[in-house]
Design an enzyme around this catalytic site. Structure first.
Site, PDB file in Angstrom:
ATOM      1  N   GLU A   1       0.795  -1.228   0.000  1.00  0.00           N
ATOM      2  CA  GLU A   1       0.000   0.000   0.000  1.00  0.00           C
ATOM      3  C   GLU A   1       0.833   1.287   0.000  1.00  0.00           C
ATOM      4  O   GLU A   1       0.536   2.220   0.744  1.00  0.00           O
ATOM      5  CB  GLU A   1      -0.939   0.008   1.208  1.00  0.00           C
ATOM      6  CG  GLU A   1      -1.937  -1.122   1.156  1.00  0.00           C
ATOM      7  CD  GLU A   1      -2.804  -1.207   2.403  1.00  0.00           C
ATOM      8  OE1 GLU A   1      -3.997  -1.475   2.254  1.00  0.00           O
ATOM      9  OE2 GLU A   1      -2.288  -0.999   3.516  1.00  0.00           O
TER      10      GLU A   1
HETATM   11  C1  NGO Z   1      -4.049  -4.744   4.646  1.00  0.00           C
HETATM   12  C2  NGO Z   1      -3.112  -3.616   4.979  1.00  0.00           C
HETATM   13  C3  NGO Z   1      -2.942  -3.403   6.477  1.00  0.00           C
HETATM   14  C4  NGO Z   1      -4.295  -3.451   7.179  1.00  0.00           C
HETATM   15  C5  NGO Z   1      -5.003  -4.740   6.848  1.00  0.00           C
HETATM   16  C6  NGO Z   1      -6.358  -4.811   7.518  1.00  0.00           C
HETATM   17  C7  NGO Z   1      -1.933  -5.398   4.289  1.00  0.00           C
HETATM   18  C8  NGO Z   1      -0.830  -6.271   3.890  1.00  0.00           C
HETATM   19  N1  NGO Z   1      -1.878  -4.083   4.402  1.00  0.00           N
HETATM   20  O1  NGO Z   1      -3.139  -5.865   4.639  1.00  0.00           O
HETATM   21  O2  NGO Z   1      -2.298  -2.192   6.717  1.00  0.00           O
HETATM   22  O3  NGO Z   1      -4.094  -3.360   8.569  1.00  0.00           O
HETATM   23  O4  NGO Z   1      -5.171  -4.906   5.466  1.00  0.00           O
HETATM   24  O5  NGO Z   1      -7.066  -5.966   7.228  1.00  0.00           O
END
Ligand code: NGO
Length: 532
Positions: free
Chosen positions: A339
């Site tokens: 992200e």
């Molecule tokens: C995503 C995000 C995290 C969140 C999570 C919540 C990943 C790998 N990055 O998973 O920052 O906490 O979802 O479900």
């Protein structure tokens, strides 16, 4: 009636190829055990094992586990085997109330732990458990294998007090080398004590990896000597504005050692180049504009980035990862990479090139979330896939291409293994962006054939992450993790032919007294035939 039930279940297991061919009962094929049609208490000890072992042969009279039982460890000089024996004794003493002294040398009756480096078909973590009137012999090629054998034995002794351990042989080894659970102590801070408790809970089901998500926008949780404000200031808050906290290096070392004694490797994660607001808030010099933002206590993702064009950024990651590598005996350093929405793609790839090189320079192997596949994963880098049924074909294709190029995958599908996903609409903690994940859904898929185009040999294993935006207490944590994390344990360990919801749900229900005795506040999922 009881005998008939036993024969029916054995028949099912035989049909699945779980039990060795020479089981002493006649197989009754074509049986379809359904949750609810038989009280779990009716399962014989070998039938209750979770994760299901590679093979079981129930045979002959059993061993009388009682006040005279001693634990014998082979090779008097081998301290590690002795330590495995001591830990097993401690684990068995609680529920049994027996003294279980540990003595050197495997001659004589009792529970015998011995290494046989030549033993075939057991691999690094496998074992053989043989039980009969003269004693119980645990054999493995490594102390890790003996520890896993001991966890099987814990499920074969009576739930409380002395009694009979059935006669027979279990021969067992894992399907996947990596069987992990992750906990996010950044969004909400949790103590080392709580994480140790989780290690014990996991290790009894043969989970062998603990991934720690140590940093994120909302908090930096590990002391770093060269950048002390990261933990002191960046750790001093959490989601919702609570006081947060951080671990000292000694606390981290203590946890790593504790996990190591249970043959659980720690994989620490410092997330970058995104998810870094806590670091940016602690040091103005890490920001492109030289100004530190406020600490963040919300739950948005994808808004922060390290300053890709600044050399100070690379001194920072070098020092942080250097200190972390020195503290961590395991082979992996996880550098996140998920992200990075405000980092342009070319910057992201350039940054990840340098970050991966740093990990390599400190003698470690890179782990990263699967977004790294779209950049240039370093040779040997392991990618952690957290996609789901609605993940785009393009994202999937990049991961499949990386696997084809030789990268191994750890699978954490968000709509199967994310422990922070609610079970159903009424679940209080947790999130639902990947949908609800009932216990059956979490268990009912095959990691070896999950991503089209990725052969089982490219799958290093599976991991269940527990993100904590919305998980703030031990009670919430255990409610979300249990019982789903037992499914993860079975998916990681048991042979593909053993994966069967009807069998699993009954064995899961049979864990109820054990979970209760350990004070684990698990979710009484309606799809599992609990006794009460
Ligand atoms: C995503 C995000 C995290 C969140 C999570 C919540 C990943 C790998 N990055 O998973 O920052 O906490 O979802 O479900």
């Amino acid at each position: 009636m009881r005998v008939l039930r036993l024969r029916r279940t054995l028949g099912t297991l035989l049909a699945l190829g779980v039990l060795g061919g020479s089981a002493s009962c006649t197989a009754a094929h074509g049986d379809d055990a359904r949750p609810g049609d038989d009280p779990p208490a009716a399962l014989a000890p070998f039938e209750r094992l979770l994760p299901a072992p590679l093979s079981v042969r129930a045979e002959g009279p059993g061993y009388s586990f009682g006040p005279g039982t001693v634990i014998r460890t082979g090779r008097g000089a081998d301290e590690e085997v002795r330590r495995v024996g001591e830990l097993l004794a401690e684990q068995l003493r609680g529920p049994s109330g027996l003294p279980l002294p540990v003595v050197d040398g495997v001659q004589g009756d009792g529970i015998r732990l011995g290494i046989d480096e030549e033993a075939e078909g057991l691999g690094e973590e496998g074992y053989r458990l043989e039980s009969g009137p003269g004693g119980i012999t645990l054999t493995a090629r490594t102390p890790a294998g003996l520890f896993r054998a001991g966890q099987t034995l814990r499920q074969l002794v009576p739930a409380a007090g002395p009694g009979t351990v059935p006669g027979g042989t279990v021969t067992d080894r894992p399907r996947f080398a990596y069987r992990g659970a992750m906990v996010d102590i950044a969004r909400h801070f949790f103590s080392v004590e709580q994480v140790k408790r989780y290690v014990d809970q996991l290790a009894q089901y043969k989970v062998n990896t603990l991934h720690l998500h140590l940093t994120d926008d909302q908090g930096w949780r590990l002391a770093v000597d060269s950048w002390p404000r990261l933990a002191e200031y960046g750790g001093g808050s959490e989601v919702g504005g609570g006081p947060g906290g951080h671990w000292t290096k000694d606390e981290y070392r203590e946890l790593v050692a504790y996990a190591g004694e249970r043959y659980v490797d720690v994989v620490p994660e410092i997330d970058m180049p995104g998810h870094v607001n806590a670091a940016l808030a602690s040091y103005a010099e890490l920001n492109c504009d030289g100004k530190a933002p406020e600490r963040y206590t919300g739950t948005k993702v994808g808004f922060s980035s390290l300053c890709i064009g600044k050399e100070r950024t690379y001194e920072f990651i070098d020092e942080v990862l250097g200190e972390l590598a020195a503290l961590t005996p395991g082979r992996y350093l996880h550098i996140g990479g998920d992200e990075a929405h405000v980092t342009p793609a070319a910057d992201y790839a350039a940054f990840m090139d340098r970050a991966q090189a740093v990990v390599g320079r400190y003698g470690k192997t890179v782990m990263g979330w699967h977004q790294l596949a779209a950049a240039r994963p370093a040779q040997g880098a392991v990618l952690q896939y957290w996609g789901h049924d609605k993940t785009s074909a393009a994202d999937r294709a990049a991961v499949v291409a990386a696997a084809k190029a030789g990268h191994r995958l750890v699978l954490s599908p968000a709509d199967r293994l994310y422990l922070d996903m609610k079970y159903e609409a009424a679940t209080k903690p947790g999130l639902a962006w990947a949908g609800y994940v009932p216990v059956r859904r979490a268990y009912s898929w095959n990691p070896g054939a999950y991503l089209a185009g990725v052969p089982e040999s490219a799958v290093l294993g599976v991991e269940a992450p527990l993100w904590t935006e919305n998980v703030a207490t031990r009670a919430d944590w255990e409610l979300m993790a249990f019982p789903r994390v037992l499914g993860l344990a079975e998916l990681g360990w048991s042979p593909a032919g053993a994966l069967d919801w009807a069998s699993y749900s009954r064995r899961l229900a049979a864990q109820e007294p054990r979970l209760d005795a350990q004070g684990i506040g698990f979710y009484r999922a309606p799809d599992v035939p609990w006794a009460q």
